[in-house]
Design a protein around this motif. Structure first.
Motif, PDB file in Angstrom:
ATOM      1  N   ARG A 562     -14.286   4.652 -13.256  1.00 43.16           N
ATOM      2  CA  ARG A 562     -13.916   3.631 -12.270  1.00 43.16           C
ATOM      3  C   ARG A 562     -12.495   3.130 -12.512  1.00 43.16           C
ATOM      4  O   ARG A 562     -12.106   2.946 -13.657  1.00 43.16           O
ATOM      5  N   ALA A 563     -11.771   2.889 -11.444  1.00 40.72           N
ATOM      6  CA  ALA A 563     -10.442   2.284 -11.574  1.00 40.72           C
ATOM      7  C   ALA A 563     -10.493   0.903 -10.935  1.00 40.72           C
ATOM      8  O   ALA A 563     -10.597   0.786  -9.716  1.00 40.72           O
ATOM      9  N   PRO A 564     -10.442  -0.168 -11.756  1.00 39.03           N
ATOM     10  CA  PRO A 564     -10.424  -1.512 -11.162  1.00 39.03           C
ATOM     11  C   PRO A 564      -9.057  -1.760 -10.535  1.00 39.03           C
ATOM     12  O   PRO A 564      -8.032  -1.486 -11.174  1.00 39.03           O
ATOM     13  N   VAL A 565      -9.019  -2.249  -9.295  1.00 40.50           N
ATOM     14  CA  VAL A 565      -7.727  -2.448  -8.623  1.00 40.50           C
ATOM     15  C   VAL A 565      -7.735  -3.751  -7.837  1.00 40.50           C
ATOM     16  O   VAL A 565      -8.781  -4.317  -7.549  1.00 40.50           O
ATOM     17  N   MET A 566      -6.523  -4.163  -7.496  1.00 44.98           N
ATOM     18  CA  MET A 566      -6.322  -5.242  -6.515  1.00 44.98           C
ATOM     19  C   MET A 566      -5.774  -4.527  -5.286  1.00 44.98           C
ATOM     20  O   MET A 566      -4.839  -3.735  -5.378  1.00 44.98           O
ATOM     21  N   ILE A 567      -6.368  -4.793  -4.126  1.00 47.28           N
ATOM     22  CA  ILE A 567      -5.926  -4.080  -2.928  1.00 47.28           C
ATOM     23  C   ILE A 567      -5.695  -5.070  -1.800  1.00 47.28           C
ATOM     24  O   ILE A 567      -6.379  -6.083  -1.705  1.00 47.28           O
ATOM     25  N   GLY A 568      -4.685  -4.804  -0.974  1.00 50.94           N
ATOM     26  CA  GLY A 568      -4.412  -5.623   0.212  1.00 50.94           C
ATOM     27  C   GLY A 568      -3.954  -4.675   1.303  1.00 50.94           C
ATOM     28  O   GLY A 568      -3.440  -3.595   1.010  1.00 50.94           O
ATOM     29  N   ALA A 569      -4.160  -5.020   2.559  1.00 47.76           N
ATOM     30  CA  ALA A 569      -3.815  -4.076   3.619  1.00 47.76           C
ATOM     31  C   ALA A 569      -3.375  -4.797   4.874  1.00 47.76           C
ATOM     32  O   ALA A 569      -3.626  -5.984   5.056  1.00 47.76           O
ATOM     33  N   ALA A 570      -2.666  -4.063   5.711  1.00 50.87           N
ATOM     34  CA  ALA A 570      -2.250  -4.603   7.011  1.00 50.87           C
ATOM     35  C   ALA A 570      -2.222  -3.464   8.012  1.00 50.87           C
ATOM     36  O   ALA A 570      -1.905  -2.328   7.649  1.00 50.87           O
ATOM     37  N   THR A 571      -2.538  -3.771   9.258  1.00 47.71           N
ATOM     38  CA  THR A 571      -2.445  -2.734  10.287  1.00 47.71           C
ATOM     39  C   THR A 571      -0.996  -2.630  10.734  1.00 47.71           C
ATOM     40  O   THR A 571      -0.226  -3.575  10.605  1.00 47.71           O
ATOM     41  N   PHE A 572      -0.635  -1.488  11.289  1.00 45.01           N
ATOM     42  CA  PHE A 572       0.713  -1.329  11.822  1.00 45.01           C
ATOM     43  C   PHE A 572       0.833  -2.109  13.104  1.00 45.01           C
ATOM     44  O   PHE A 572      -0.151  -2.293  13.824  1.00 45.01           O
ATOM     45  N   GLU A 573       2.061  -2.550  13.368  1.00 48.52           N
ATOM     46  CA  GLU A 573       2.306  -3.271  14.603  1.00 48.52           C
ATOM     47  C   GLU A 573       1.857  -2.403  15.780  1.00 48.52           C
ATOM     48  O   GLU A 573       2.179  -1.227  15.846  1.00 48.52           O
ATOM     49  N   GLY A 574       1.086  -3.009  16.664  1.00 48.04           N
ATOM     50  CA  GLY A 574       0.683  -2.290  17.866  1.00 48.04           C
ATOM     51  C   GLY A 574      -0.457  -1.314  17.649  1.00 48.04           C
ATOM     52  O   GLY A 574      -0.796  -0.555  18.543  1.00 48.04           O
ATOM     53  N   SER A 575      -1.028  -1.302  16.439  1.00 47.46           N
ATOM     54  CA  SER A 575      -2.149  -0.398  16.228  1.00 47.46           C
ATOM     55  C   SER A 575      -3.251  -1.169  15.523  1.00 47.46           C
ATOM     56  O   SER A 575      -3.001  -1.951  14.637  1.00 47.46           O
ATOM     57  N   LYS A 576      -4.495  -0.950  15.981  1.00 44.49           N
ATOM     58  CA  LYS A 576      -5.555  -1.646  15.265  1.00 44.49           C
ATOM     59  C   LYS A 576      -6.340  -0.653  14.423  1.00 44.49           C
ATOM     60  O   LYS A 576      -7.287  -0.995  13.751  1.00 44.49           O
ATOM     61  N   ASN A 577      -5.931   0.568  14.484  1.00 46.63           N
ATOM     62  CA  ASN A 577      -6.708   1.618  13.840  1.00 46.63           C
ATOM     63  C   ASN A 577      -6.052   2.145  12.573  1.00 46.63           C
ATOM     64  O   ASN A 577      -6.692   2.745  11.737  1.00 46.63           O
ATOM     65  N   GLU A 578      -4.743   1.903  12.448  1.00 41.83           N
ATOM     66  CA  GLU A 578      -4.001   2.497  11.351  1.00 41.83           C
ATOM     67  C   GLU A 578      -3.209   1.442  10.621  1.00 41.83           C
ATOM     68  O   GLU A 578      -2.780   0.467  11.234  1.00 41.83           O
TER      69      GLU A 578
END
Ligand code: ADP
Length: 863
Positions: A562-578
């Motif tokens: 297992r790799a313990p991580v901190m993760i954060g994310a954002a969608t690209f402008e104008g896309s809700k899928n990527e």
């Protein structure tokens, strides 16, 4: 509005997505953006709205498109919306029944505006009446501005030919509408001032206040220009022109017409321009006669092919350096200049960005970043152009003119000079300076007209190249972050694929790029089952807000670990899928934390162990006293058993029975003492229970009593009889009390004079004595009952404490006794603190030492 649109689409709110689409078009029209661009925006909006089948909003956009098409000259005539695709009367026939009243109202307002601009005032008035009946539905629409503005202008146009009755009614209407516009203008002058002023000018005209009217027309034109309202500026110029023409002030009228025409041209309303040209053909000749025309050569006079080619060349460049070179070549060549400079803003100041010179065969362009000096070009002229945003031609700079005194003009004596601003939406993007030293009157109106068209395209292109460069720079910065591999970054989609990942991410998981990017292992596959729910919550956040706040999770490495991580994310402008995600490796932190937990656990175990050892040691010191303590009931037991036997022999059963009960009581007493000692000596893990502290104290006092007696110490207790229960470990707390008692007895054993006295007391107190009120009342529920702590005090009349080293008493291994271990107080303090309490020492009031400890009541609620 575009953000609204995007957010609404992301949130799945199609209704508001559609509303904001038509609001975008409305805003662009209100702002007088280039009609061509507004059309494109409206096409995109209409496409979306039609797909969602929101017919009413679609028709709002359709009406707006009719206005644009008419102004562009693409409808059958300037007076009708119909063309090959659209039939005005069919459309109007279905504006009833269940159709949305806002849409119908907005349609009539659009028609009112279009007909006013085409000069079909009667039709405009009819449309205004239809709109008026539905205004109740549209009180929040900004088109209300159009309604008040264009209705007023329509009525003003019809006024002079109206009947007396109508005139009275219309005069009222005009004043009312002007009042409404005034209110808006006061609220926000940039948007409303020019509209209010133009209606005021028209009212002044009708009331015969000519001077007011002139001033107001002028003001309306200026306000519109300053705020980039090119269409309203055109209209204000057109109305002013009619005003002057009617009064025979032709020169001024012509100048206003010319400006109106140029405004409409810049707005992209070729239909309207054509109408002006047909109605006032005389304007063209006038314009051609002007020697230093700022603006005005008709487009038709130009070689359109050349203009288009030049304009395309400039529009096609997205790299700034290339754009500047192309622009300078074309400008210098087509203007017939010898030398040209391009001046661009650079931060706060202006710099010469390029210099072009006509060589023997071709134009040489040199890019530079030089400051603007009086030796490079006429300073005063440049500042005039910047200030007025108007082009200036010095036909023969060697003759007397307003710039003759300029240092550069005096020294260089340039033949012809042309300086023109590059303006985009009222914003100065740069200045083009051209000169020809060989000949006067080189820069003809025709060349100027061509250059001005080129300049407006160049202004747009310069802005674009700037945006493009910013974009490139931003992208380079982001690239740097990705490539630096200080953290894992990957691009994902909601289907679960990893589209791209940097080395840091791959390295962390031990996969090769092919492993993940091929789609064989998506981010869901790389996540252990128990973390999937957490991921789904992040996905919900991403869908709703476009970002997922950083959280901790685990990934599965290729080797299964297992790799313990901190993760954060954002969608690209104008896309809700990527979107993009960053991943921080927490392995080190996790290791360190586990380490810390292990160390803490070991420390706790050692402390318990040590507490046990010292407890047993203390008990060991007490062996003789304890033996004595146990011996007492045993002796009594033997006596009472003997007595019992004797009574039995004497057949006195009653007395025998009494002695036997005493034997039992003695046996219990001895048993209890042994039991207590066993309990104290037991090695048990700390365990907290609700306990009666007085009872615990009494038990310990019983144990220490014979030790006290042995040392001729009088041991007295003073226990409060309404103590609440305390949550704590009985054995540990008894150990504390026992330590304090034995320390007291030991201190007293050296006293040769006076009484040897030892007191133990317990009581309820409010707060820990010596600490601030504030802290004592931290727990509000306890503040009401007032009592927050139980205080236990052990005081003696011994030699007392060395007040200088008072805090050292509690240090481990601090002892003043030859046989001492110096652990008693240290351990006692750590036990009390583990119960969220405090243990401290002070001098006793009269003589000797005072040790006290306070334990919070219901402290577990404070934790
Ligand atoms: P020990 O009793 O083994 O010395 P403690 O930690 O119990 O270890 O006590 C530390 C020191 O504190 C003692 O050696 C003594 O000097 C001092 N002390 C403790 N209680 C008293 C007391 N009641 N009067 C005077 N000195 C005391």
């Amino acid at each position: 509005m575009r953000t609204t649109c995007r957010t609404a689409i992301e949130a799945g709110d199609l209704t508001f997505a559609c509303y904001s689409m038509d609001q975008c078009v409305t805003g662009l029209l209100l702002r007088n953006d280039l009609l061509d661009a507004v059309w494109r925006e409206s096409e995109r909006g209409l496409d979306f709205v039609r797909k969602t089948k929101f017919r009413d909003v679609a028709d709002i956009i359709v009406s707006q498109q009719r206005f644009i098409a008419t102004m562009q000259g693409r409808t059958a005539s300037l007076s009708i919306f119909s063309d090959a695709q659209f039939d005005e009367s069919t459309f109007e026939a279905q504006l009833k029944g269940d159709r949305n009243p806002v849409m119908i109202c907005l349609y009539w307002i659009v028609k009112l505006k279009t007909r006013l601009l085409s000069g079909d005032y009667a039709e405009a008035l009819a449309a205004a009446d239809k709109a008026k009946a539905l205004l109740w539905s549209s009180t929040t629409e900004v088109q209300l501005l159009d309604y008040f503005y264009y209705t007023a202008l329509t009525v003003a146009a019809l006024y002079e030919k109206a009947s007396a009755d109508e005139q009275i009614r219309w005069h009222d209407l005009l004043t009312q509408h002007r009042e409404q516009l005034r209110e808006w203008a006061e609220n926000y002058p940039p948007t409303f001032a020019d509209k209010h002023t133009l209606v005021s000018a028209e009212l002044a005209r009708l009331e015969g206040r000519d001077l007011d009217a002139m001033r107001l027309y002028e003001e309306a034109i200026r306000a519109a220009r300053e705020n980039g309202f090119v269409q309203n500026e055109g209209l204000a110029n057109e109305l002013a022109a009619q005003f002057y023409l009617k009064r025979g002030i032709e020169k001024v009228a012509h100048s206003c017409f010319r400006d109106a025409r140029y405004c409409y041209l810049r707005w992209g309303a070729l239909g309207k321009v054509k109408q002006l040209d047909e109605r006032y053909p005389a304007m063209e000749e006038q314009a051609a006669l002007r020697s230093t025309a700022t603006i005005g050569t008709s487009v038709e006079q130009l070689d359109l092919g050349t203009v288009m080619k030049a304009s395309h060349a400039v529009a096609g460049e997205i790299v700034q350096e290339k754009l500047i070179k192309t622009l300078m070549m074309i400008a210098v060549e087509h203007a017939g200049a010898e030398r040209g400079l391009l001046i661009l803003p650079h931060g706060e100041e202006l710099r010469i960005a390029a210099e072009a010179r006509t060589g023997r065969e071709r134009v040489e362009v040199q890019l530079q970043q030089a400051s603007v000096t009086p030796s490079a070009l006429p300073d005063a002229l440049l500042h005039y152009v910047i200030r007025t945003q108007e082009s200036v031609i010095l036909d023969d700079a060697s003759t007397q003119n307003q710039f003759s005194q300029d240092e550069y003009v005096r020294q260089q004596r340039p033949g012809s000079v042309l300086c023109l601003p590059l303006v985009k939406q009222a914003k100065l993007m740069g200045v083009l300076y051209l000169e020809n030293n060989l000949a006067p009157r080189v820069f003809t109106p025709k060349r100027l007209a061509m250059l001005e068209l080129l300049a407006s395209q160049a202004a747009i292109s310069l802005e674009n190249t700037r945006l493009y460069r910013d974009l490139e720079e931003r992208e380079a910065k982001i690239r740097r972050l990705v490539d630096a591999n200080i953290m894992g970054i990957f691009i994902w989609n909601l289907q679960g694929e990893i589209i791209e990942a940097n080395d840091a991410f791959l390295h962390l998981l031990g996969y090769s790029r092919e492993d993940v990017v091929s789609g064989r292992r998506g981010w869901r596959d790389l996540t252990p089952a128990e973390w999937r729910d957490r991921d789904e919550r992040a996905v919900e956040d991403l869908k709703a807000t476009g970002t997922a706040q950083p959280y901790q999770k685990e990934f599965l490495r290729k080797d299964g670990s297992r790799a313990p991580v901190m993760i954060g994310a954002a969608t690209f402008e104008g896309s809700k899928n990527e979107g993009v995600a960053f991943v921080l490796d927490l392995s080190e932190q996790k290791r360190a934390e586990d380490e810390r937990k292990r160390a803490e656990e070991a420390l706790r175990r050692a402390q318990t162990e040590l507490a046990h050892v010292t407890r047993v040691t203390t008990l060991g010191e007490l062996t003789t006293s304890i033996a004595h303590e146990v011996n007492q009931p045993l002796g009594a037991l033997v006596n009472n058993a003997g007595a019992c036997l004797r009574w039995l022999t004497a057949h006195n059963l009653e007395e025998a029975q009494r002695s036997a009960s005493l034997v039992i009581a003695d046996g219990h007493r001895a048993g209890e003492i042994i039991g207590r000692i066993r309990a104290l000596a037991k090695k048990a893990p700390p365990q907290k229970d609700w306990l009666d502290l007085n009872h615990a104290i009494s038990e310990v006092v019983a144990l220490a009593r014979s030790e006290a007696q042995k040392n001729r110490v009088s041991l007295q207790t003073q226990l409060s009889n309404d103590l609440p229960l305390i949550l704590g470990d009985r054995i540990q707390l008894q150990q504390v009390i026992l330590n304090l008692l034995i320390n007291g007895i030991e201190a007293l054993s050296g006293v040769s004079e006076g009484p040897r006295e030892l007191w133990v007391s317990s009581e309820k107190v409010n707060g820990i004595p010596g600490e601030s009120e504030q802290e004592a009342f931290e727990d509000k529920s306890l503040a009401e009952t007032k009592w927050t702590h139980v205080l236990v005090a052990v005081r003696d009349s011994g030699p007392g404490l060395d007040l200088n080293g008072i805090d050292r008493l509690f240090d481990a291994f601090y002892t003043t006794k030859s046989q001492g271990m110096g652990m008693g107080l240290a351990i006692s303090r750590s036990i009390v603190e583990a119960h969220a309490g405090r243990l401290w020492a002070t001098a006793n009031v009269s003589k000797g030492a005072l040790f006290q400890f306070a334990l919070p009541i219901r402290y577990e609620q404070n934790k």
